[in-house]
Every structure is written in C-alpha cells, then in structure tokens.
Design an enzyme around this catalytic site. Structure first.
Site, PDB file in Angstrom:
ATOM      1  N   CYS A   2     -10.930  -2.441   8.233  1.00  0.00           N
ATOM      2  CA  CYS A   2     -10.066  -3.688   8.626  1.00  0.00           C
ATOM      3  C   CYS A   2      -8.966  -3.104   9.061  1.00  0.00           C
ATOM      4  CB  CYS A   2      -9.974  -4.581   7.120  1.00  0.00           C
ATOM      5  SG  CYS A   2     -11.427  -5.117   6.452  1.00  0.00           S
ATOM      6  N   GLY A  28     -11.435  -4.784  13.343  1.00  0.00           N
ATOM      7  CA  GLY A  28     -12.497  -6.105  12.613  1.00  0.00           C
ATOM      8  C   GLY A  28     -12.596  -7.383  13.396  1.00  0.00           C
ATOM      9  N   ASN A 101      -7.942  -2.772   3.089  1.00  0.00           N
ATOM     10  CA  ASN A 101      -8.548  -2.040   3.937  1.00  0.00           C
ATOM     11  C   ASN A 101      -9.169  -1.133   3.102  1.00  0.00           C
ATOM     12  OD1 ASN A 101      -9.978  -0.794   6.053  1.00  0.00           O
ATOM     13  ND2 ASN A 101      -8.086   0.588   6.764  1.00  0.00           N
ATOM     14  N   GLY A 102     -10.805  -1.019   3.348  1.00  0.00           N
ATOM     15  CA  GLY A 102     -11.210   0.154   2.504  1.00  0.00           C
ATOM     16  C   GLY A 102     -12.367  -0.377   1.418  1.00  0.00           C
ATOM     17  N   TYR A 257     -14.245   7.284  16.119  1.00  0.00           N
ATOM     18  CA  TYR A 257     -14.705   6.031  16.541  1.00  0.00           C
ATOM     19  C   TYR A 257     -13.630   5.062  16.432  1.00  0.00           C
ATOM     20  CZ  TYR A 257     -17.376   1.681  16.691  1.00  0.00           C
ATOM     21  OH  TYR A 257     -17.883   0.431  17.053  1.00  0.00           O
ATOM     22  N   THR A 303     -15.445   4.326  23.551  1.00  0.00           N
ATOM     23  CA  THR A 303     -14.612   5.210  22.562  1.00  0.00           C
ATOM     24  C   THR A 303     -15.006   6.584  22.940  1.00  0.00           C
ATOM     25  OG1 THR A 303     -15.532   3.819  20.788  1.00  0.00           O
ATOM     26  CG2 THR A 303     -14.258   5.611  20.264  1.00  0.00           C
ATOM     27  N   ASP A 365     -22.094   9.683  23.676  1.00  0.00           N
ATOM     28  CA  ASP A 365     -21.545   8.863  22.791  1.00  0.00           C
ATOM     29  C   ASP A 365     -20.613   9.320  21.794  1.00  0.00           C
ATOM     30  OD1 ASP A 365     -21.037   6.205  22.129  1.00  0.00           O
ATOM     31  OD2 ASP A 365     -23.077   6.076  21.610  1.00  0.00           O
ATOM     32  N   ASP A 366     -19.689   8.546  20.886  1.00  0.00           N
ATOM     33  CA  ASP A 366     -19.170   9.037  19.908  1.00  0.00           C
ATOM     34  C   ASP A 366     -19.854   9.586  18.668  1.00  0.00           C
ATOM     35  OD1 ASP A 366     -19.073   6.714  18.000  1.00  0.00           O
ATOM     36  OD2 ASP A 366     -18.544   5.829  20.019  1.00  0.00           O
TER      37      ASP A 366
END
Length: 508
Positions: A2, A28, A101-102, A257, A303, A365-366
C-alpha cells in the site's frame, strides 16, 4: 503493498494529500482514503477505486485542516469492500486514525488478546485494524489527558513487543500530531522530509521519497527499523528508536517491481539498482551463451525498461520498444483474480509486428510470479512473427509465498514453485528462460548503500526474517488467501452489502 502519507503543515492539507496519493497510486489501486484534522474536527473520505475516482470537488472542499493522512490500498487478503478502505479510526484515546502498509504475521493471536485482555472489538478481518487497536490500547495505558512524545514512543515500543511481521504506519492523533513508525526489521519502507513555509517547518511522512519530491519536501532520511517519528501540531519534530531493532532487511521486491524508479529507498536509488540488475543479467547471458543469436531486446513495459535497456547496452544488441501499453489498465500483478489477470493482458499490451517479424527476440520482465502474463506475451511475440522468443527475468525464480504484504500467498499459484527453470521454460512456451541469480540481485541493490548488509528475500529463498513462519503458518495462509478464497470472500462481502441496502430500503 500500500501507499501511505502523513502531513503536518501551516495550511489546508487536503489537496497536498490528494496530489501525493496520485503519485503513490502505483502502490495500490483497490481503494483510497484521506482523513484530516481541523481544530479537533475530523474529516474523512474513503472508498474503493482509484484516487481520481474516489475524490471529487465536493469531497475536497470538506477535507480541511492543517494535518492529515492518506492511503492507497492494495489488498493481500480478505475482500475489497469499502469497509476495508483506510484510514481506520478509533475514538479512544484522543481519536486515532491509522494508515498501514504491510502484513502482521501473528494477527490471529493478537485478535484473541484484543478481545480477551484488551476488551476491544474488531469490525473487520484486516490486520490494519488490529495494529491500530494495539497502538490505541498501549497509548491508553499512559492515562494522560494530553499525549506527550514520551507516552507515544512508549506505546510504539509496546506495539513492537506485541506485533510481528512487516509493517509501516502513519497515525494521526486528533488535535495533537502525526506519528510514523516502521517494523523492527525495516521490511516495509517509510521516509520523512521537510520544507519551509511562512517561516515554519512543515513535515511529510510517506512510503516513497518521490511523494516528498512531488510536493517540494526535502528528504531528511528514511525512518530507521523500530524508529518512530512524531510531528506535533506546532511543527516540532520528535524521534526515537522504540525498543531493540532487529536485522535491517528491507524488502528487495520494492527494487524489483513495486517502487517507482525515481524513488530512493534506504538511500538506494531504485533506478540505479535496476540498471545494475540489467548489467548483471547481461553478464549471465554472456556467461551461459557467449555465442547467443539474440537480434533484439524488448522490455515488457513498464517496470522492466530500465533493466532491459542496460542489458541491451552490455550485450551490444539493439533495444526496441515492441509493445504498446494501454495506460488505462491497472497493473496485472495487482489484479484480484486469475481470470481477470488473463483477460487484462491482451487489453493491456499490443505488439508492434515490425519489431518481431523474423527476429530472435529477448523479452525482459522484472519478474515472473504466476506466469499468466509472460506466457501470453510470449505467444503474442510469436503471433507477431518472432522466429525465436527468449525470456529474461530481472529477478530470480519466485518459489515461496510472501507473508509481509505482497500478494504471493499460495505456493500453488507460483509458477516456479517446485519446478526447475527448464520446466518453467516449457510451461511458459519460451525457447530459453534465464533468471537473475539471487546473489546478483542482492549485489545490484546493496551497491547503492554499502551499510546495508541484508534484504528480505523470502519469495526467492524461503527464509523469513521474523523467524515465526513455519509450514503450518504457510498452509493456513494459503487456505485463507488463495484466489478461490478471495473470490468467496468477495461474494460474501457483496451479499452483505446487498442485504444492507435491502434492509435500508425496507426500513424506508
């Protein structure tokens, strides 16, 4: 994952918070919310959707006050109902609002403690609500009419003693100030900065440094593991490391990412880290296939562009943009269900045929998570006329669930879990698959900050830094958070909302 922001200024913060959340939107896309404090009166607007859709002019006019917090939500568990949008609020003590966040790894135990010991009731299954109530209980034990910085820091110390996992949070104490704190391992990011305005120093706390840059704040520093930063309404800064910090191990997937390339995280430039990822991946290509026949390097936007460009430079091969991206489709990795992810890839990308026809292409790609996206993109390259399609991942194979706030909960949904690289290569339909080595990924990030010795890399190596994650925990997590479980929870949430509407209409 987030995005968080907290601001204390000398003017109304509503527009500042809105603009900052648009900068953090990549973290997010499920829900957004802002809460402000105006002379002790709280103003709140939150709902499901993107920032631009949640907030209208009429909402912004009500978001007055000189301090506030904001949140953009990316769900890792449970449903996506508006009730789970943040900030969350409890009225005691003082009136506390939290954005988080987390992910906490001991939520079930804390829920029982809150009910049986702290006598607090949870309204949702969100660990963010648990975190808020733990902090509220710890602060209420100080029994002060007005919270002092020492009381606040003591409450954060209590949070660190009780809560395990990866978390960063901003808390607004109504009428008094804004607090930011980070878990003892510093897994989830948090940074703060300041700016001068009308002779007063103003402060912002946010998930990424780019949020501060966008509003003219100068970065002071990252919040340290276990540290709390408190800014009172007068603009005074108070800081303290609350308790014994653990091993500083920030999440390396931020650099792979999640974070924007123009951000600094733990003093590491995300952009430069991704350049170094591309360089080390090129070295591995040359080491494994010095006589490779790659004609062109093409990134999967967005990314991977930085890593792909540096890889092409080091290989001495043409770099080309072979895919055009629809800017109005969200990040596929964050899509809530597998069927929706499959559908969105073709809507999201379109191949430029002239860059593929008759060529041996190396797609970059990442990372590869579920394999849904890369398999379809490889087929798109073949449909556009590519002779051979090679695929490179700037990250190692993801074989283990994430428990610290990234939506990789079920090993059965990870394409590389229990498989060799060659088996994944066959499953995604590539002529050759090359993964970054973990040592090279760590070195690419660590070069930006020699003082940082460790990173949280559990999705790659299965080593969980908090030491409380075992097979039983992962099995319970998989049952609760796989795609099927999320779909069932979302259906129940929709049904509850429909029943509520029906009841209200009947009462009317």
């Amino acid at each position: 994952m987030c995005g968080l922001v907290g601001v204390v200024t000398s003017q109304d913060v509503g527009v500042c918070l809105y603009d900052t959340l648009t900068v953090l939107q990549h973290r997010g896309q499920d829900a957004a919310g802002i809460m402000t404090s105006d002379n002790g009166k709280l103003n709140l607007r939150k709902d499901n959707g993107l920032v631009k859709d949640v907030f209208r002019t009429r909402h912004m006019r009500r978001l007055t006050g000189q301090m506030g917090i904001g949140h953009v939500r990316y769900p890792t568990a449970g449903s996506s109902s508006p009730a789970l949008a943040q900030p969350f609020y409890v009225n005691s003590p003082y009136g506390l609002s939290l954005a988080h966040n987390g992910n906490l790894t001991n939520t079930a135990d804390l829920n029982r403690e809150l009910y049986k010991t702290d006598l607090r009731h949870m309204n949702t299954d969100s660990d963010s609500e648990v975190l808020l109530n733990i902090f509220a209980h710890e602060l209420s034990q100080k029994k002060q009419i007005e919270p002092r910085p020492g009381d606040i820091f003591s409450a954060v110390e209590g949070v660190h003693k009780r809560c395990r996992g990866g978390y960063a949070a901003v808390v607004m104490i109504t009428g008094y100030g804004i607090l930011g704190f980070r878990d003892i391992n510093g897994i989830r990011p948090l940074v703060f900065g300041s700016r001068a305005s009308n002779g007063q120093k103003e402060y912002m706390i946010a998930s990424e440094s780019v949020a501060l840059d966008s509003q003219g704040f100068t970065i002071e520093r990252d919040i340290a593991p276990g540290e709390a930063v408190y800014i009172d309404v007068q603009g005074n800064l108070h800081t303290k490391v609350c308790g014994e910090p653990g091993i500083h191990a920030p999440c390396i997937f931020e650099h792979v990412y999640f974070a924007r390339p123009d951000s600094l995280m733990d003093s590491i430039s995300v952009y430069k880290a991704r350049l170094r990822m591309g360089q080390r991946l090129a070295e591995k290509v040359n080491r494994l296939r010095p006589d490779h026949d790659i004609d062109v390097v093409i990134p999967i936007p967005d990314t991977s562009r930085t890593s792909a460009l540096e890889l092409a430079n080091h290989l001495g091969i043409k770099y080309r943009e072979g895919f055009v991206k629809n800017r109005y489709i969200g990040r596929t990795f964050i899509m809530p269900g597998q069927s929706q992810r499959r559908k969105s890839v073709r809507q999201k990308l379109n191949a430029i045929e002239l860059e593929f026809k008759g060529k041996n292409v190396l797609l970059v790609d990442d990372s590869i998570v579920r394999g849904t996206t890369c398999k379809q993109i490889i087929q798109m390259a073949r449909d556009a006329g590519a002779r051979k399609v090679y695929f490179a991942s700037a990250a190692p194979a993801i074989r283990y669930p994430n428990v610290y706030g990234i939506d990789m909960p079920a090993a059965t949904e990870l394409i590389a879990a229990g498989k060799t690289d060659q088996e994944v290569e066959v499953q995604i339909g590539a002529d050759w698959l090359i993964y970054q080595d973990l040592d090279d990924l760590i070195a690419a990030a660590a070069e930006g900050n020699p003082d940082l010795q460790h990173f949280e890399c559990s999705v790659f190596n299965g080593e969980y830094i908090t030491g409380d994650v075992d097979e039983m925990y992962l099995k319970r997590l998989e049952l609760a958070r796989n795609d099927a479980a999320k779909l069932a929870k979302n259906k129940k949430s929709v049904a509850r909302q429909q029943n509520l509407v029906s009841d209200l209409q009947s009462d009317g």
